[in-house]
Design a protein around this motif. Structure first.
Motif, short mmCIF file in Angstrom:
data_model
loop_
_atom_site.label_atom_id
_atom_site.label_comp_id
_atom_site.label_asym_id
_atom_site.label_seq_id
_atom_site.Cartn_x
_atom_site.Cartn_y
_atom_site.Cartn_z
N SER A 88 0.83 -1.21 0.00
CA SER A 88 0.00 0.00 0.00
C SER A 88 0.86 1.26 0.00
O SER A 88 0.58 2.24 -0.71
CB SER A 88 -0.93 0.00 1.22
N LEU A 89 1.95 1.23 0.81
CA LEU A 89 2.84 2.39 0.86
C LEU A 89 3.56 2.61 -0.47
O LEU A 89 3.65 3.74 -0.97
CB LEU A 89 3.86 2.20 1.99
N ILE A 90 4.06 1.53 -1.06
CA ILE A 90 4.76 1.65 -2.35
C ILE A 90 3.80 2.13 -3.43
O ILE A 90 4.16 2.96 -4.28
CB ILE A 90 5.42 0.31 -2.71
N SER A 91 2.59 1.59 -3.42
CA SER A 91 1.61 2.03 -4.43
C SER A 91 1.27 3.51 -4.28
O SER A 91 1.10 4.24 -5.26
CB SER A 91 0.35 1.18 -4.34
N LEU A 92 1.16 3.98 -3.01
CA LEU A 92 0.87 5.39 -2.77
C LEU A 92 1.99 6.27 -3.32
O LEU A 92 1.74 7.28 -4.01
CB LEU A 92 0.68 5.64 -1.28
N ILE A 93 3.26 5.87 -3.02
CA ILE A 93 4.40 6.65 -3.52
C ILE A 93 4.42 6.64 -5.04
O ILE A 93 4.71 7.67 -5.69
CB ILE A 93 5.71 6.07 -2.94
N THR A 94 4.12 5.51 -5.64
CA THR A 94 4.13 5.40 -7.11
C THR A 94 3.06 6.29 -7.74
O THR A 94 3.31 7.02 -8.71
CB THR A 94 3.90 3.94 -7.52
N ILE A 95 1.85 6.24 -7.17
CA ILE A 95 0.75 7.05 -7.72
C ILE A 95 1.04 8.54 -7.55
O ILE A 95 0.78 9.36 -8.45
CB ILE A 95 -0.57 6.66 -7.04
N LEU A 96 1.61 8.91 -6.38
CA LEU A 96 1.96 10.31 -6.17
C LEU A 96 3.03 10.76 -7.17
O LEU A 96 3.00 11.91 -7.65
CB LEU A 96 2.45 10.52 -4.74
N SER A 97 4.00 9.92 -7.48
CA SER A 97 5.04 10.26 -8.45
C SER A 97 4.43 10.49 -9.82
O SER A 97 4.80 11.42 -10.55
CB SER A 97 6.09 9.16 -8.50
N LEU A 98 3.48 9.61 -10.21
CA LEU A 98 2.80 9.82 -11.50
C LEU A 98 2.00 11.12 -11.50
O LEU A 98 1.95 11.84 -12.52
CB LEU A 98 1.87 8.63 -11.78
N ALA A 99 1.37 11.45 -10.35
CA ALA A 99 0.62 12.70 -10.26
C ALA A 99 1.54 13.91 -10.40
O ALA A 99 1.21 14.91 -11.06
CB ALA A 99 -0.13 12.77 -8.93
N MET A 100 2.75 13.84 -9.78
CA MET A 100 3.70 14.94 -9.88
C MET A 100 4.20 15.13 -11.31
O MET A 100 4.51 16.24 -11.72
CB MET A 100 4.89 14.71 -8.95
N LEU A 101 4.31 14.02 -12.08
CA LEU A 101 4.69 14.16 -13.49
C LEU A 101 3.67 15.00 -14.25
O LEU A 101 4.01 15.75 -15.17
CB LEU A 101 4.82 12.78 -14.14
N ALA A 102 2.40 14.88 -13.87
CA ALA A 102 1.36 15.66 -14.56
C ALA A 102 1.28 17.09 -14.04
O ALA A 102 1.11 18.04 -14.81
CB ALA A 102 0.01 14.96 -14.38
N LEU A 103 1.43 17.29 -12.71
CA LEU A 103 1.25 18.61 -12.11
C LEU A 103 2.49 19.49 -12.22
O LEU A 103 2.39 20.72 -12.20
CB LEU A 103 0.86 18.47 -10.63
N LYS A 104 3.70 18.90 -12.29
CA LYS A 104 4.97 19.63 -12.37
C LYS A 104 5.13 20.61 -11.19
O LYS A 104 4.94 21.82 -11.35
CB LYS A 104 5.08 20.39 -13.70
N PRO A 105 5.46 20.12 -10.02
CA PRO A 105 5.64 21.00 -8.85
C PRO A 105 6.80 21.96 -9.05
O PRO A 105 7.77 21.66 -9.73
CB PRO A 105 5.90 20.01 -7.71
N LEU A 106 6.66 23.16 -8.42
CA LEU A 106 7.67 24.21 -8.51
C LEU A 106 8.49 24.26 -7.24
O LEU A 106 8.01 23.93 -6.15
CB LEU A 106 7.00 25.57 -8.74
N SER A 107 9.72 24.68 -7.37
CA SER A 107 10.58 24.87 -6.21
C SER A 107 11.23 26.24 -6.27
O SER A 107 11.50 26.76 -7.37
CB SER A 107 11.67 23.79 -6.16
N LYS A 108 11.46 26.85 -5.12
CA LYS A 108 12.13 28.14 -5.06
C LYS A 108 13.63 27.94 -5.07
O LYS A 108 14.16 27.09 -4.37
CB LYS A 108 11.71 28.89 -3.79
N ARG A 109 14.30 28.77 -5.87
CA ARG A 109 15.74 28.70 -5.96
C ARG A 109 16.33 30.08 -5.67
O ARG A 109 15.85 31.08 -6.19
CB ARG A 109 16.18 28.23 -7.35
N ILE A 110 17.33 30.09 -4.87
CA ILE A 110 18.00 31.33 -4.49
C ILE A 110 19.40 31.30 -5.06
O ILE A 110 20.17 30.37 -4.82
CB ILE A 110 18.05 31.50 -2.97
#
Length: 584
Positions: A44-66
């Motif tokens: 269940s934990l591995i599947s959750l991490i996998t699904i979240l990774s696929l979601a991040m590929l679609a959403l493209k999260p942003l990060s702040k860079r200094i």
């Protein structure tokens, strides 16, 4: 709540979240029958991490860079090499690049923590690229030549064309000459050795039409050093209907009525003979006597002249009618000066006087002509607008009363100018009063521009105020210009055109060609000192207050998708291979 600003594709947040939740629920339902509970929780934990990774590929999260960015130098025309060398020594690793108008430089600016602008500066239409950035404008040397200029590009026949300005670093003994359309000098002055010199040249306007005068600089030998064009338009006087009311005939009224009649105005003169008896004179108009000063009798008049005695003796009923006509109809009222006018203040007039003890003055408009005046001046207070001044003192002024105006003067016996042969000064004196006070006609089109010297193939912006619901503006070649309506003022429109040829151009309002607007397009090499100084001032104002100290720059960028892809690939591989390994 989830901050949608954390993702580049924030609009996909809810669809992706719903799809991911459904997938995870299906996986849990599938794994629920697993006999070993520890394996169930791990999967269940591995599947959750996998699904979240696929979601991040679609959403493209942003990060702040200094980042600690280097400083940059933008070189514009007129920059100083010594200034640049000084910056190179003080700022190590500085980035240098040249400015090009209309070029996109956003990516270059993103890599810089600070920017220094050297030279005359950037064009005003490129300012948007520098907003919210740390920019210091270090400027350039003020150019030699005419750096300020002020004159009206549309005047009325009989008025003065007045040219005012400032010259930087003029050479002593050089002359500045105002030449008419036939290259004949009409006014001139000689420069001295001062660094900045103010100048003023003028000439009366004797014909209507479109003209191009020249402002010429000559050396001590008469050789032409510089020649600049001065385009302007002269319109005919409005034919006004004017009423003169006098307690008794005077020389002032005699010469004034003759001048008004010569100018083509419709003039009615009422002079009081005895109580209830009047003498009437008519010029260029029908013979209709005016016994009462009521609203109905005054509604067709554009301007009312009344002497001080008649003004003070007005009945309450007559003054109420005059006041209402001024406020509602735009009637102009001028009180001819008399000693009785200054004996005590009048709340009707709205102008206040104070004694100055001066009996003769030279107006700023005619510095060589002396005029007689009463020993008073008009108080310069809020709401009072000038017509004539002398050494900073108001001698003729007016006050607005809703749609109309009421004015007065401390000048007296102006007819002496006529007797002394100074006709031009006399005409100009009264022309200014008439034009300022007379009833203003309702304009179908009121044009406004900010650039009096448009260039060929460069943007020329204009404003238009009109009651027309959907106005259409065309160029002289019949091509229509797109208009933008003001969001809060429906009658206000704006547009931009690119004139294709030098000289006189026109903007035409559809079906109202008489309401058009004429403007003059100059050569790109003309008025260089004036344009350069104007650009320097605009850059100083826009970049004012920017810090020149290096700073860290913060920006956001998408996290590289490779990391999410590798995590998803590992998770999918494990979930696919694990059952097969156990089966074998």
């Amino acid at each position: 709540m989830i901050d949608t600003g954390l993702f580049q594709n924030s609009y996909l947040l809810w669809p992706v979240a719903i799809a991911a939740s459904v997938l995870w629920i299906l996986f849990i339902w599938k794994e629920w029958s697993t006999p070993i509970k520890k394996r169930f929780y791990l999967h269940s934990l591995i599947s959750l991490i996998t699904i979240l990774s696929l979601a991040m590929l679609a959403l493209k999260p942003l990060s702040k860079r200094i980042v600690q960015s280097n400083a940059g130098v933008l070189l514009t025309n007129g920059y100083s090499q010594k200034h640049l060398d000084s910056l190179k020594k003080s700022k190590k690793g500085i980035t240098i690049f040249d400015y090009q108008e209309n070029a996109q430089i956003g990516q270059t600016l993103d890599s810089l923590g600070n920017l220094f602008v050297l030279g005359n500066g950037v064009a005003s239409y490129d300012f948007w690229q520098f907003e919210n950035r740390s920019v210091s404008y270090l400027g350039a040397e003020v150019p030699s030549g005419i750096i300020d200029l002020n004159y009206a590009q549309e005047r009325v026949l009989g008025e003065l064309l007045k040219i005012e300005g400032r010259y930087y670093k003029a050479r002593a003994s050089h002359r500045l000459v105002l030449q008419d359309a036939n290259s004949q000098g009409v006014d001139s002055l000689e420069f001295n050795a001062e660094t900045i010199q103010e100048f003023e040249l003028s000439t009366p306007l004797k014909a209507t039409g479109k003209f191009v005068f020249q402002l010429v600089e000559k050396d001590s030998l008469g050789e032409v050093i510089l020649k600049e064009s001065l385009p302007f338009k002269v319109t005919d006087k409005n034919r006004l209907k004017i009423l003169l009311v006098n307690s008794f005939p005077t020389f002032e009224t005699k010469y004034l009525k003759n001048y008004l009649a010569e100018m083509g105005h419709e003039v009615v003169v009422r002079s009081q003979l005895t109580r209830g008896r009047y003498k009437f004179e008519y010029f260029n108009t029908k013979r209709i006597p005016i016994y009462r000063l009521g609203e109905k009798e005054l509604e067709d008049f554009d301007l009312l002249f009344i002497d001080g005695t008649s003004f003070k003796n007005l009945s309450t009923k007559s003054w109420t009618s005059i006041e209402k006509t001024i406020q509602n109809n735009g009637l102009g009222l001028f009180i001819q000066s008399e000693a009785s006018l200054f004996s005590r203040s009048s709340t009707r007039l709205g102008l206040e006087f104070e004694r100055d003890g001066i009996s003769k003055v030279a107006l700023n408009e005619f510095p060589k002509v002396l005029l007689e005046k009463f020993p008073f001046r008009i108080k310069d207070v809020d709401g009072i607008e000038e017509i004539h001044t002398s050494n900073g003192n108001l001698v003729t002024a007016y006050k607005r009363m809703q749609q109309g105006r009421i004015g007065a003067s401390v000048i007296q016996n102006t007819y002496q100018l006529q007797l002394d042969g100074k006709t031009e000064a006399y005409r100009q004196f009264w022309s200014e009063i008439i034009n300022r006070l007379s009833k203003k006609k309702t304009l179908l089109a009121d044009w406004a521009v900010t650039n009096n010297f448009p260039l060929e193939n460069h943007p020329f912006q204009f404003g238009l105020r009109t009651p027309i619901e959907k106005p259409q503006v065309f160029k002289i070649d019949k091509n229509q210009i797109a208009l933008s309506q003001h969001i809060d003022i429906p009658s206000l429109w704006s547009g931009t055109t690119y004139p294709k040829h030098k000289g006189w151009n026109s903007l035409l309002l559809k079906d109202r060609t008489q309401e058009g607007f004429d403007f003059y397009v100059i050569d790109s090499t003309a008025w260089q000192s004036l344009k350069t100084r104007k650009r320097q001032k605009a850059n100083s104002w826009f970049f004012n207050g920017a810090s020149d100290s290096p700073k860290e720059r913060t920006f956001t960028a998408p996290i590289h998708p490779l990391w999410f892809f590798l995590v998803a690939l590992f998770g999918l591989g494990y979930l696919w291979l694990h059952p097969k390994v156990l089966r074998n």
